[in-house]
Design a protein around this motif. Sequence first.
Motif, mmCIF file in Angstrom:
data_model
loop_
_atom_site.group_PDB
_atom_site.id
_atom_site.type_symbol
_atom_site.label_atom_id
_atom_site.label_comp_id
_atom_site.label_asym_id
_atom_site.label_seq_id
_atom_site.Cartn_x
_atom_site.Cartn_y
_atom_site.Cartn_z
ATOM 1 N N SER A 172 13.679 33.474 -59.509
ATOM 2 C CA SER A 172 14.628 32.789 -60.371
ATOM 3 C C SER A 172 16.056 32.940 -59.852
ATOM 4 C CB SER A 172 14.516 33.325 -61.792
ATOM 5 O OG SER A 172 15.215 32.531 -62.702
ATOM 6 N N HIS A 212 17.187 28.991 -61.043
ATOM 7 C CA HIS A 212 16.646 28.278 -62.198
ATOM 8 C C HIS A 212 16.007 29.281 -63.155
ATOM 9 C CE1 HIS A 212 12.788 28.716 -60.326
ATOM 10 N NE2 HIS A 212 12.876 27.675 -59.533
ATOM 11 N N ARG A 243 10.076 22.212 -59.071
ATOM 12 C CA ARG A 243 11.531 22.265 -58.931
ATOM 13 C C ARG A 243 11.915 23.069 -57.707
ATOM 14 N NH1 ARG A 243 13.860 18.290 -61.713
ATOM 15 N NH2 ARG A 243 13.235 18.370 -63.866
ATOM 16 N N ASN A 266 17.207 23.621 -59.804
ATOM 17 C CA ASN A 266 16.454 22.555 -60.487
ATOM 18 C C ASN A 266 16.425 21.242 -59.712
ATOM 19 O OD1 ASN A 266 15.571 24.069 -62.640
ATOM 20 N ND2 ASN A 266 17.379 23.641 -63.852
ATOM 21 N N SER A 271 18.329 21.866 -67.609
ATOM 22 C CA SER A 271 17.364 22.943 -67.598
ATOM 23 C C SER A 271 15.968 22.367 -67.508
ATOM 24 C CB SER A 271 17.506 23.757 -68.889
ATOM 25 O OG SER A 271 16.471 24.687 -69.000
#
Length: 90
Positions: free
Chosen positions: A5, A10, A50, A54, A88
């Motif tokens: 992440s 993201h 993704r 993103n 998001s």
Amino acid sequence: MNEESNVLQHCVRSYSYLIVQKKCLIIFLRKNNEPFITIEIQGDKVVQTRGKANRIIEEDEKKIIKEWSNLKKLKYDYFPKFQNQNQSIR
């Protein structure tokens, strides 16, 4: 998942509770052994892919994921949840 992440910028870290509840599976696609694309699977279907920040994946990347999905007997019809790359993923 936190490292993935952080590197890809993201919110995949927020999917932990879904994974624990067996509502989804997260797969990490690497390129040159570096985080590249995150893939979300629900049941027998790839529901989201993704890239960094993103990023909506490119056509050549879609082709690779489609071929992999076929090998794994997963459905993959690419319709991103969000067209705007700054939104998001959830």
